[in-house]
Write a protein that holds these residues in place. Structure first.
Motif, PDB file in Angstrom:
ATOM      1  N   VAL A  79      24.673  55.270  39.100  1.00  0.00           N
ATOM      2  CA  VAL A  79      24.983  54.549  40.335  1.00  0.00           C
ATOM      3  C   VAL A  79      25.956  53.400  40.058  1.00  0.00           C
ATOM      4  CG1 VAL A  79      23.987  53.079  42.135  1.00  0.00           C
ATOM      5  CG2 VAL A  79      22.874  55.212  41.511  1.00  0.00           C
ATOM      6  N   ALA A  80      25.745  52.660  38.987  1.00  0.00           N
ATOM      7  CA  ALA A  80      26.641  51.554  38.649  1.00  0.00           C
ATOM      8  C   ALA A  80      28.049  52.068  38.355  1.00  0.00           C
ATOM      9  CB  ALA A  80      26.102  50.781  37.459  1.00  0.00           C
ATOM     10  N   TYR A  81      28.161  53.198  37.688  1.00  0.00           N
ATOM     11  CA  TYR A  81      29.471  53.781  37.415  1.00  0.00           C
ATOM     12  C   TYR A  81      30.148  54.204  38.714  1.00  0.00           C
ATOM     13  CZ  TYR A  81      33.032  56.965  35.656  1.00  0.00           C
ATOM     14  OH  TYR A  81      34.217  57.589  35.400  1.00  0.00           O
ATOM     15  N   ALA A  82      29.385  54.843  39.604  1.00  0.00           N
ATOM     16  CA  ALA A  82      29.952  55.303  40.871  1.00  0.00           C
ATOM     17  C   ALA A  82      30.408  54.121  41.724  1.00  0.00           C
ATOM     18  CB  ALA A  82      28.932  56.144  41.632  1.00  0.00           C
ATOM     19  N   VAL A  83      29.610  53.066  41.767  1.00  0.00           N
ATOM     20  CA  VAL A  83      29.974  51.901  42.572  1.00  0.00           C
ATOM     21  C   VAL A  83      31.185  51.190  41.989  1.00  0.00           C
ATOM     22  CG1 VAL A  83      29.181  49.593  43.259  1.00  0.00           C
ATOM     23  CG2 VAL A  83      27.695  51.570  43.557  1.00  0.00           C
ATOM     24  N   SER A  84      31.278  51.123  40.690  1.00  0.00           N
ATOM     25  CA  SER A  84      32.415  50.433  40.083  1.00  0.00           C
ATOM     26  C   SER A  84      33.715  51.216  40.253  1.00  0.00           C
ATOM     27  CB  SER A  84      32.157  50.173  38.603  1.00  0.00           C
ATOM     28  OG  SER A  84      32.170  51.390  37.888  1.00  0.00           O
ATOM     29  N   ARG A  85      33.630  52.519  40.465  1.00  0.00           N
ATOM     30  CA  ARG A  85      34.830  53.342  40.630  1.00  0.00           C
ATOM     31  C   ARG A  85      35.284  53.451  42.076  1.00  0.00           C
ATOM     32  NH1 ARG A  85      36.664  52.684  35.907  1.00  0.00           N
ATOM     33  NH2 ARG A  85      35.457  53.641  34.288  1.00  0.00           N
ATOM     34  N   LEU A  86      34.475  53.022  43.039  1.00  0.00           N
ATOM     35  CA  LEU A  86      34.881  53.069  44.435  1.00  0.00           C
ATOM     36  C   LEU A  86      36.018  52.082  44.662  1.00  0.00           C
ATOM     37  CD1 LEU A  86      31.489  53.190  46.346  1.00  0.00           C
ATOM     38  CD2 LEU A  86      33.120  55.030  46.044  1.00  0.00           C
ATOM     39  N   PRO A  87      36.955  52.448  45.533  1.00  0.00           N
ATOM     40  CA  PRO A  87      38.039  51.496  45.808  1.00  0.00           C
ATOM     41  C   PRO A  87      37.494  50.277  46.543  1.00  0.00           C
ATOM     42  CG  PRO A  87      38.192  53.393  47.255  1.00  0.00           C
ATOM     43  CD  PRO A  87      37.096  53.677  46.267  1.00  0.00           C
ATOM     44  N   HIS A  88      37.952  49.132  46.124  1.00  0.00           N
ATOM     45  CA  HIS A  88      37.505  47.890  46.745  1.00  0.00           C
ATOM     46  C   HIS A  88      38.361  47.623  47.977  1.00  0.00           C
ATOM     47  CE1 HIS A  88      34.893  47.015  43.415  1.00  0.00           C
ATOM     48  NE2 HIS A  88      35.884  47.292  42.579  1.00  0.00           N
ATOM     49  N   ARG A  89      37.688  47.470  49.096  1.00  0.00           N
ATOM     50  CA  ARG A  89      38.404  47.180  50.340  1.00  0.00           C
ATOM     51  C   ARG A  89      38.300  45.691  50.605  1.00  0.00           C
ATOM     52  NH1 ARG A  89      35.967  52.125  53.830  1.00  0.00           N
ATOM     53  NH2 ARG A  89      36.943  53.759  52.627  1.00  0.00           N
ATOM     54  N   SER A  90      39.442  45.072  50.759  1.00  0.00           N
ATOM     55  CA  SER A  90      39.425  43.640  51.021  1.00  0.00           C
ATOM     56  C   SER A  90      39.425  43.398  52.520  1.00  0.00           C
ATOM     57  CB  SER A  90      40.624  42.959  50.370  1.00  0.00           C
ATOM     58  OG  SER A  90      41.807  43.449  50.950  1.00  0.00           O
ATOM     59  N   ALA A  91      38.811  42.315  52.956  1.00  0.00           N
ATOM     60  CA  ALA A  91      38.742  41.973  54.377  1.00  0.00           C
ATOM     61  C   ALA A  91      39.992  41.239  54.829  1.00  0.00           C
ATOM     62  CB  ALA A  91      37.509  41.113  54.640  1.00  0.00           C
ATOM     63  N   ALA A  92      40.807  40.788  53.907  1.00  0.00           N
ATOM     64  CA  ALA A  92      42.020  40.042  54.241  1.00  0.00           C
ATOM     65  C   ALA A  92      43.070  41.000  54.794  1.00  0.00           C
ATOM     66  CB  ALA A  92      42.557  39.327  53.022  1.00  0.00           C
ATOM     67  N   PRO A  93      43.864  40.546  55.795  1.00  0.00           N
ATOM     68  CA  PRO A  93      44.916  41.425  56.334  1.00  0.00           C
ATOM     69  C   PRO A  93      46.018  41.633  55.298  1.00  0.00           C
ATOM     70  CG  PRO A  93      45.057  39.229  57.293  1.00  0.00           C
ATOM     71  CD  PRO A  93      43.801  39.271  56.467  1.00  0.00           C
ATOM     72  N   ALA A  94      46.738  42.710  55.486  1.00  0.00           N
ATOM     73  CA  ALA A  94      47.819  43.031  54.556  1.00  0.00           C
ATOM     74  C   ALA A  94      48.942  42.021  54.689  1.00  0.00           C
ATOM     75  CB  ALA A  94      48.336  44.434  54.827  1.00  0.00           C
ATOM     76  N   VAL A  95      49.542  41.662  53.587  1.00  0.00           N
ATOM     77  CA  VAL A  95      50.651  40.698  53.576  1.00  0.00           C
ATOM     78  C   VAL A  95      51.916  41.453  53.950  1.00  0.00           C
ATOM     79  CG1 VAL A  95      51.964  39.123  52.129  1.00  0.00           C
ATOM     80  CG2 VAL A  95      49.500  39.382  51.792  1.00  0.00           C
TER      81      VAL A  95
END
Length: 111
Positions: A79-95
């Protein structure tokens, strides 16, 4: 044929080393327990010996570790491996990207 990557082999060995050692120890203790049971089991006129009881407690404790702790650690690692490999989605708008030299910036017409 290529030689296997030594870093991959060491990583794989680290993952299976502890469970493999526990399984080998359990199998050895199980054989010792069966030999002691034949000699000092419940049918023995001397009753249960201290050695028999100690090996029994150790074998059953090791069995519980193999049945509960090892699968729990493996599930945690998966589970830790799967969670660490998921793409991180940021809440900040795109620059917004600045236009290249020579390009005109496209804007919406104002009313």
């Amino acid at each position: 044929m290529r030689r296997p990557d030594s870093a991959m082999l060491l990583t794989g060995w680290r993952l299976v080393r502890v469970p493999l050692i526990l399984i080998v120890a359990y199998l050895a203790l199980r054989e010792t327990l069966s030999a002691l049971s034949a000699r000092h089991g419940l049918g023995s006129p001397d009753g249960l010996g201290l050695g028999y009881l100690a090996v029994t407690v150790l074998t059953e404790g090791l069995r519980l570790i193999l049945l509960i702790v090892v699968p729990a650690v493996v599930a945690y690692r998966v589970v830790a491996y799967a969670v660490s490999r998921l793409p991180h989605r940021s809440a900040a708008p795109a620059v917004p990207v600045a236009p290249e030299f020579g390009e005109r910036e496209v804007t919406e017409p104002t009313r």
